[in-house]
Each structure stands twice: as structure tokens, then as C-alpha cells.
Design a protein around this motif. Structure first.
Motif, PDB file in Angstrom:
ATOM      1  N   GLU A 313      32.277  86.339   6.541  1.00  0.00           N
ATOM      2  CA  GLU A 313      33.147  87.291   7.229  1.00  0.00           C
ATOM      3  C   GLU A 313      33.323  88.584   6.435  1.00  0.00           C
ATOM      4  O   GLU A 313      33.394  89.670   7.015  1.00  0.00           O
ATOM      5  CB  GLU A 313      34.505  86.651   7.516  1.00  0.00           C
ATOM      6  CG  GLU A 313      34.449  85.509   8.526  1.00  0.00           C
ATOM      7  CD  GLU A 313      35.830  85.003   8.884  1.00  0.00           C
ATOM      8  OE1 GLU A 313      36.820  85.562   8.358  1.00  0.00           O
ATOM      9  OE2 GLU A 313      35.913  84.037   9.667  1.00  0.00           O
ATOM     10  N   THR A 314      33.396  88.468   5.111  1.00  0.00           N
ATOM     11  CA  THR A 314      33.543  89.673   4.287  1.00  0.00           C
ATOM     12  C   THR A 314      32.331  90.586   4.448  1.00  0.00           C
ATOM     13  O   THR A 314      32.477  91.809   4.593  1.00  0.00           O
ATOM     14  CB  THR A 314      33.700  89.288   2.812  1.00  0.00           C
ATOM     15  OG1 THR A 314      34.828  88.421   2.666  1.00  0.00           O
ATOM     16  CG2 THR A 314      33.898  90.534   1.949  1.00  0.00           C
ATOM     17  N   LEU A 315      31.134  90.000   4.464  1.00  0.00           N
ATOM     18  CA  LEU A 315      29.915  90.789   4.622  1.00  0.00           C
ATOM     19  C   LEU A 315      29.832  91.385   6.024  1.00  0.00           C
ATOM     20  O   LEU A 315      29.364  92.517   6.195  1.00  0.00           O
ATOM     21  CB  LEU A 315      28.698  89.913   4.344  1.00  0.00           C
ATOM     22  CG  LEU A 315      27.335  90.615   4.285  1.00  0.00           C
ATOM     23  CD1 LEU A 315      27.362  91.709   3.220  1.00  0.00           C
ATOM     24  CD2 LEU A 315      26.224  89.621   3.993  1.00  0.00           C
ATOM     25  N   GLN A 316      30.297  90.652   7.018  1.00  0.00           N
ATOM     26  CA  GLN A 316      30.323  91.194   8.371  1.00  0.00           C
ATOM     27  C   GLN A 316      31.190  92.446   8.434  1.00  0.00           C
ATOM     28  O   GLN A 316      30.823  93.440   9.073  1.00  0.00           O
ATOM     29  CB  GLN A 316      30.865  90.151   9.355  1.00  0.00           C
ATOM     30  CG  GLN A 316      29.979  88.943   9.558  1.00  0.00           C
ATOM     31  CD  GLN A 316      30.551  87.980  10.582  1.00  0.00           C
ATOM     32  OE1 GLN A 316      31.129  88.385  11.583  1.00  0.00           O
ATOM     33  NE2 GLN A 316      30.402  86.689  10.337  1.00  0.00           N
ATOM     34  N   SER A 317      32.334  92.401   7.768  1.00  0.00           N
ATOM     35  CA  SER A 317      33.235  93.562   7.759  1.00  0.00           C
ATOM     36  C   SER A 317      32.611  94.740   7.030  1.00  0.00           C
ATOM     37  O   SER A 317      32.712  95.889   7.474  1.00  0.00           O
ATOM     38  CB  SER A 317      34.568  93.185   7.097  1.00  0.00           C
ATOM     39  OG  SER A 317      35.181  92.107   7.775  1.00  0.00           O
TER      40      SER A 317
END
Length: 374
Positions: A313-317
Motif C-alpha cells: 500500500e505504501t508503494l501504491q501511494s
């Protein structure tokens, strides 16, 4: 009006300069013809002509039936090998799959027992391994059902699953690879052409000539962005018509004109990024080395190679700050699903906003570089 005229004239000069560079012209032609066609045909994600072997320790009618169920074009004719040949064959990479049918398999099935069939998979090629294992599991289960029912019709089940594949009914990977390769090539060419334009001016000493003309750094940079962007948009549209639709026979569901408009907005962002990289590098080799990791990150984490939802999720953001992420989503919606402007306008606005930030940062760096060289 004077600024627009300067940008137009400088852009035309940029086109003339590009036309006199046979290496870059050859790169553009190759990127949108041979590179598209070869990748679409050469990269296969579905199971096709996979090498499989069977260790038949049962030698029954059922085991023979299972071995004969592996048919082309999905599988090569199943080779019959001994148990002692499995490890050497897998180590040498001769087979992607080895199915081990145990002794007394048919008798156990008829007695209502639950015999275990072992499938060994060479997971070096992960996509082939995953898809092929599912295919083999389905084939074995189907043959078991047919054998137990003593007919060629499936056992009546209380519910039936009906699958309908939309947008790519034959599940042909070349349809996906052809379009996504164009998106990928648009990115790398935009970075290379715009950055090379700045470095070429510096190496030829013509950047100093521009400084004595009544033009601003913003006009110089805008001219390089629109000129190189226009070349890439034209090349990508021709590639969609001639290579993707013509040679490959891929069905484009949406509007190529809308795609060209979105690509133009995207090129404003990526070409600005290329100019910004060219202000960091001082020579063409340095620029090439700097561009490679930037392009790889933009391409691999854009959602075009692997779904964005599968990433942390962090990389998606973080990747929401990349224009490539939104352009991939825009391109897939338009070219695959036939989406209109009412659907993809958020992606266009996001790309335009990110592009404005890139352009501003690149302009600040460009002005600083010009003042230092002057």
C-alpha cells in the motif's frame, strides 16, 4: 503572441535538428515497429507448447488416458520417463512439468480412496509455472470425472460456472503486450529525445547562440517539449494503425484520437522529466546511465507489468506521484475497454498536474544550468 511565435519557431528548429540525426530517427522507427511486433509475438504469458513428462507407475487405462489428454498447442506430447529420470531431467531444464502417477492409482480411484498425484513444476518461469499447473490440475480432474462417469460427458453438478472474457475473448497475450509496449516505448523515447535535445545543444555549442537571441529559457524548454512530444505522438498513432491493428490484428476498442490527446498530455510531463535529467547529466553517456533506472522504476511500478493492487500500500501511494501510473490506467481504459472522456478525465487531470510540477522543476534547473554556462 510573441512568446507563442518563439516557441513555434524554436520547435520547428528542433524538428529540423532531429531530422538530421539518423541515429535518433532509426531509433524512433525501430521502437514503434520492430520492437512492438517482436515483443507482442515473442513474449507469451499463456501456456503454449509447454514440455511435460509423465512418470506412469500404474500403467492402467486411467493413467494412459490422463497422459493422452495433454494436447497441442498447449503442451508438447507427454513424454513417458522413469522415476529415476525425473531429477536429472528437471535439473537440465528439459521439462517444465513432470506428473507422477502412483502405483495402483486406478484401483484406488475405483475403490473410493484418495490417491495422490504428484506434479513437479520448474518455477523458473513463474507465469508459465502458475498457469500450467492450473491447466494440468484441470485436465487431471476432468479425466477423473469422465472415467468415473464412464462417459465423455461431465458429471451433472448442482451449479455451473460460465466464464465470459471481455475485451480479449481469446485471452491472447499479444493483444496486451502490443498495446502496453507502445505505452512503455512512449515513456522511454520521451525521456531520451527531450534530454538528448538539451545535451545536443550543449555539446554543439548552440545553447550559447540561443542565449543571445530574444528568447527566454521557458520558451526554449517549451519548444523542445512540444516538438519531441509531437514526433512521439505521431509515431505511436501510426504504430497503432499499422503495426498493432494491421500486422498483429489487435482490436482497438476505443478512440485513437482520445489516446493521442492523452498521450500528448503525458508527453508534456515525461518530456519535462527528460529535460530535468539532462540538466543533471553533463554528457550523453551520463544522461543514458541516469535515464535507465528512472525509466525502469516508472515502467515496472506503473501497473502495466503487474497490477498496482498487488503492490504494498505504501508503494501504491508513492506511485500516485508518477504520471506513468495514471497514463497506463488511461491507456488501458481507452484502448482496451473503449472508455470515453467522461471516464478517463481524472487520469488526464492527474497527468497534467504532475506534468506542471515536472515542467516547473525542470525550468528552474534549466535556468540555473543556462546561467552557469553563460
Amino acid at each position: 503572441m510573441r512568446s507563442a511565435s518563439n516557441i513555434l519557431r524554436l520547435g520547428v528548429k528542433e524538428l529540423y535538428s532531429l531530422a538530421r540525426d539518423p541515429v535518433l530517427l532509426l531509433l524512433i522507427v525501430y521502437t514503434f515497429t520492430v520492437a512492438i511486433y517482436s515483443v507482442a509475438h515473442g513474449v507469451q504469458t499463456e501456456v503454449k507448447n509447454a514440455a511435460i513428462a509423465v512418470v506412469d507407475e500404474d500403467r492402467s487405462a486411467l493413467s494412459e488416458r490422463i497422459r493422452g489428454a495433454f494436447l497441442q498447442p498447449y503442451f508438447q506430447p507427454a513424454a513417458l520417463i522413469g522415476l529415476n529420470e525425473v531429477d536429472p531431467a528437471m535439473d537440465e531444464g528439459r521439462y517444465s512439468f513432470v506428473l507422477d502417477i502412483p502405483p495402483n492409482f486406478q484401483a484406488d480411484v475405483q475403490a473410493g480412496n484418495s490417491p495422490t498425484v504428484q506434479l513437479q513444476v520448474d518455477a523458473t518461469a513463474m507465469t508459465l509455472a502458475g498457469n500450467g499447473a492450473r491447466y494440468i490440475q484441470y485436465i487431471v480432474q476432468t479425466e477423473l470425472i469422465k472415467f468415473l462417469s464412464r462417459s465423455e460427458t461431465e458429471v451433472e453438478l448442482p451449479a455451473t460456472l460460465v466464464t465470459r472474457a471481455r475485451f480479449n475473448p481469446n485471452l491472447d497475450s499479444s493483444w496486451f503486450m502490443a498495446v502496453m509496449q507502445i505505452v512503455s516505448n512512449v515513456t522511454i523515447l520521451a525521456i531520451i529525445l527531450s534530454g538528448a535535445a538539451v545535451i545536443r545543444e550543449r555539446e554543439h555549442g548552440t545553447l550559447e547562440h540561443l542565449l543571445v537571441m530574444p528568447v527566454t529559457p521557458g520558451e526554449i524548454m517549451a519548444a523542445k517539449v512540444w516538438a519531441n512530444g509531437a514526433v512521439i505522438v505521431l509515431a505511436s498513432v501510426l504504430s497503432l494503425h499499422l503495426v498493432v491493428q494491421g500486422l498483429l490484428g489487435v482490436l482497438i476498442s476505443g478512440s485513437i484520437g482520445l489516446f493521442a490527446f492523452g498521450a500528448g498530455v503525458y508527453l508534456f510531463a515525461v518530456a519535462s522529466l527528460g529535460v530535468m535529467l539532462s540538466t543533471v547529466a553533463t554528457t550523453m553517456p551520463q544522461f543514458g546511465l541516469l535515464s535507465i533506472p528512472v525509466f525502469l522504476v516508472l515502467n515496472l511500478l506503473s501497473g502495466g507489468v503487474t497490477p498496482l493492487e498487488s503492490m504494498p500500500e505504501t508503494l501504491q501511494s508513492i506511485m500516485q506521484a508518477s504520471p506513468t501510473t495514471h497514463f497506463v490506467k488511461f491507456s488501458q481504459a481507452v484502448l482496451y475497454r473503449g472508455a470515453g472522456l467522461s471516464v478517463v478525465w481524472p487520469q488526464i487531470l492527474m497527468v497534467a498536474g504532475i506534468g506542471l510540477v515536472f515542467f516547473t522543476c525542470a525550468l528552474l534547473r534549466f535556468r540555473k544550468t543556462i546561467s552557469m554556462s553563460h
